[in-house]
Design an enzyme around this catalytic site. Structure first.
Site, PDB file in Angstrom:
ATOM      1  N   LYS A 248       1.159   4.168  -2.887  1.00  0.00           N
ATOM      2  CA  LYS A 248       0.815   5.566  -2.599  1.00  0.00           C
ATOM      3  C   LYS A 248       2.016   6.485  -2.810  1.00  0.00           C
ATOM      4  O   LYS A 248       1.867   7.636  -3.226  1.00  0.00           O
ATOM      5  CB  LYS A 248       0.267   5.690  -1.175  1.00  0.00           C
ATOM      6  CG  LYS A 248      -1.070   4.974  -0.974  1.00  0.00           C
ATOM      7  CD  LYS A 248      -2.152   5.536  -1.878  1.00  0.00           C
ATOM      8  CE  LYS A 248      -3.532   4.972  -1.586  1.00  0.00           C
ATOM      9  NZ  LYS A 248      -4.574   5.548  -2.467  1.00  0.00           N
TER      10      LYS A 248
ATOM     11  N   TYR B 188       0.837  -1.212   0.000  1.00  0.00           N
ATOM     12  CA  TYR B 188       0.000   0.000   0.000  1.00  0.00           C
ATOM     13  C   TYR B 188       0.872   1.264   0.000  1.00  0.00           C
ATOM     14  O   TYR B 188       0.653   2.189  -0.788  1.00  0.00           O
ATOM     15  CB  TYR B 188      -0.913  -0.039   1.228  1.00  0.00           C
ATOM     16  CG  TYR B 188      -1.897   1.094   1.332  1.00  0.00           C
ATOM     17  CD1 TYR B 188      -3.071   1.103   0.577  1.00  0.00           C
ATOM     18  CD2 TYR B 188      -1.674   2.150   2.210  1.00  0.00           C
ATOM     19  CE1 TYR B 188      -3.985   2.141   0.692  1.00  0.00           C
ATOM     20  CE2 TYR B 188      -2.588   3.187   2.334  1.00  0.00           C
ATOM     21  CZ  TYR B 188      -3.746   3.179   1.572  1.00  0.00           C
ATOM     22  OH  TYR B 188      -4.650   4.208   1.691  1.00  0.00           O
TER      23      TYR B 188
HETATM   24  P1  NAI Z   1     -13.234   2.558   0.821  1.00  0.00           P
HETATM   25  O1  NAI Z   1     -12.747   1.165   0.894  1.00  0.00           O
HETATM   26  O2  NAI Z   1     -14.342   2.991   1.727  1.00  0.00           O
HETATM   27  O3  NAI Z   1     -13.689   2.890  -0.692  1.00  0.00           O
HETATM   28  C1  NAI Z   1     -12.891   2.506  -1.774  1.00  0.00           C
HETATM   29  C2  NAI Z   1     -13.605   2.795  -3.071  1.00  0.00           C
HETATM   30  O4  NAI Z   1     -12.761   2.348  -4.138  1.00  0.00           O
HETATM   31  C3  NAI Z   1     -14.925   2.040  -3.212  1.00  0.00           C
HETATM   32  O5  NAI Z   1     -15.842   2.889  -3.871  1.00  0.00           O
HETATM   33  C4  NAI Z   1     -14.579   0.885  -4.143  1.00  0.00           C
HETATM   34  O6  NAI Z   1     -15.672   0.473  -4.959  1.00  0.00           O
HETATM   35  C5  NAI Z   1     -13.513   1.527  -5.012  1.00  0.00           C
HETATM   36  N1  NAI Z   1     -12.637   0.565  -5.652  1.00  0.00           N
HETATM   37  C6  NAI Z   1     -11.858  -0.387  -5.063  1.00  0.00           C
HETATM   38  N2  NAI Z   1     -11.220  -1.094  -6.001  1.00  0.00           N
HETATM   39  C7  NAI Z   1     -11.592  -0.586  -7.207  1.00  0.00           C
HETATM   40  C8  NAI Z   1     -11.276  -0.905  -8.547  1.00  0.00           C
HETATM   41  N3  NAI Z   1     -10.433  -1.897  -8.851  1.00  0.00           N
HETATM   42  N4  NAI Z   1     -11.856  -0.174  -9.533  1.00  0.00           N
HETATM   43  C9  NAI Z   1     -12.715   0.835  -9.242  1.00  0.00           C
HETATM   44  N5  NAI Z   1     -13.046   1.182  -7.982  1.00  0.00           N
HETATM   45  C10 NAI Z   1     -12.500   0.476  -6.982  1.00  0.00           C
HETATM   46  O7  NAI Z   1     -11.948   3.471   1.005  1.00  0.00           O
HETATM   47  P2  NAI Z   1     -11.747   4.975   1.515  1.00  0.00           P
HETATM   48  O8  NAI Z   1     -11.254   4.918   2.894  1.00  0.00           O
HETATM   49  O9  NAI Z   1     -12.911   5.804   1.178  1.00  0.00           O
HETATM   50  O10 NAI Z   1     -10.495   5.388   0.609  1.00  0.00           O
HETATM   51  C11 NAI Z   1     -10.588   6.135  -0.589  1.00  0.00           C
HETATM   52  C12 NAI Z   1      -9.173   6.464  -1.036  1.00  0.00           C
HETATM   53  O11 NAI Z   1      -8.522   7.208  -0.023  1.00  0.00           O
HETATM   54  C13 NAI Z   1      -8.311   5.234  -1.299  1.00  0.00           C
HETATM   55  O12 NAI Z   1      -7.468   5.485  -2.404  1.00  0.00           O
HETATM   56  C14 NAI Z   1      -7.501   5.128  -0.018  1.00  0.00           C
HETATM   57  O13 NAI Z   1      -6.304   4.450  -0.243  1.00  0.00           O
HETATM   58  C15 NAI Z   1      -7.300   6.581   0.311  1.00  0.00           C
HETATM   59  N6  NAI Z   1      -6.964   6.830   1.692  1.00  0.00           N
HETATM   60  C16 NAI Z   1      -7.813   6.458   2.711  1.00  0.00           C
HETATM   61  C17 NAI Z   1      -7.466   6.702   4.028  1.00  0.00           C
HETATM   62  C18 NAI Z   1      -8.343   6.329   5.170  1.00  0.00           C
HETATM   63  O14 NAI Z   1      -7.892   6.481   6.336  1.00  0.00           O
HETATM   64  N7  NAI Z   1      -9.567   5.842   4.969  1.00  0.00           N
HETATM   65  C19 NAI Z   1      -6.198   7.352   4.367  1.00  0.00           C
HETATM   66  C20 NAI Z   1      -5.388   7.706   3.239  1.00  0.00           C
HETATM   67  C21 NAI Z   1      -5.775   7.446   1.963  1.00  0.00           C
END
Ligand code: NAI
Length: 246
Positions: free
Chosen positions: A158, A154
């Protein structure tokens, strides 16, 4: 900061941070293409936007599949017109210690988080270059800046986004296209739900903000970087972590 008349593509828009970003753009007048792995997930966000009288359309696509991504952007172009904004938010984690990490854990996380963003950028830029206007925002993570035990795949994906962001900024800057990254800290979503309670406590203790982040803390940063007004900001990372990494 209005997005009236602009098409905004948000990947991973079915829930969490992506859904909040999609809602924020719709509230500013954009027509939002909500992309997620499942049609049902993307439709849920479209319904939430329409309930507020916003404009959006749902698309199902696995961003790691470059053929599917090319087809996706052709459909968006035909349905809604040339995107002015792309937000690469789709992301996954498969956390485990290095010694236990399977090839597939490594490959899948890099394929979705890093290659997925590249696929979408490559597909969107033809239209943006013609329009001589574009805003690209990549959702990275503070883990890409600091590393994290149990998250080698991961963190590498990133960190890779920073190199991608700066390169795209250099390559496309003369065409009116900016590319920036947002690095969230610990945000309360499905992705972080399973993390141990001690980790949550430690974030609350360490971060000057004294709390965990919410998806609504990230969306305004993305909207700003995607605005016309942010046209002289490119190749940068905006960290939104309540001061966690200070
Ligand atoms: P989440 O797991 O709630 O949502 C992830 C989204 O990505 C979902 O809509 C899912 O359908 C979509 N997704 C996953 N694989 C996919 C694929 N192959 N093709 C198309 N869509 C796909 O995650 P969250 O927490 O909302 O994270 C969103 C972004 O923010 C991610 O890139 C994550 O790495 C990043 N992030 C999140 C943090 C956190 O603490 N939640 C911290 C830092 C970054």
């Amino acid at each position: 900061m209005s997005f009236e008349g602009k098409v905004v593509v948000v990947t991973g828009a079915s829930r969490g941070i992506g859904r909040e970003i999609a809602l924020a753009f719709a509230r500013k007048g954009a027509t939002v293409a909500c992309v997620a792995t499942s049609e049902a997930g993307a439709s849920g966000s479209v319904q939430a936007i329409e309930a507020e009288a916003g404009k959006a359309k749902a698309y199902a696509c696995d961003v790691s599949d470059s053929t599917a991504v090319d087809a996706l952007f052709n459909r968006i172009q035909a349905d809604l017109g040339t995107p002015a904004v792309l937000v690469n938010n789709a992301g996954i984690n498969r956390d485990t210690l290095l010694m236990r990490m399977k090839d597939d854990d490594w490959d899948r996380v890099i394929d979705v988080n890093l290659k997925g963003s590249f696929n979408c950028i490559r597909a969107v830029t033809r239209g943006m270059m013609k329009a001589r206007y574009g805003r690209i925002v990549n959702i990275s993570s503070v883990v890409g800046q600091t590393g994290a035990a149990g998250q080698a795949n991961y963190a590498a994906s990133k960190a890779g986004l920073f190199g991608l962001t700066m390169s795209v900024a250099k390559e496309l800057g003369s065409r009116g296209i900016t590319c920036n990254a947002v690095a969230p800290g610990f945000i309360e979503t499905d992705m972080t739900e399973t993390l141990p309670a001690e980790m949550r406590e430690s974030v609350i203790k360490t971060a000057p903000a004294g709390r965990l982040g919410l998806p609504g803390d990230i969306a305004p940063a993305v909207v700003f970087l995607a605005s016309e007004e942010a046209g002289y900001i490119t190749g940068q990372t905006l960290t939104v972590d309540g001061g966690l990494t200070l």
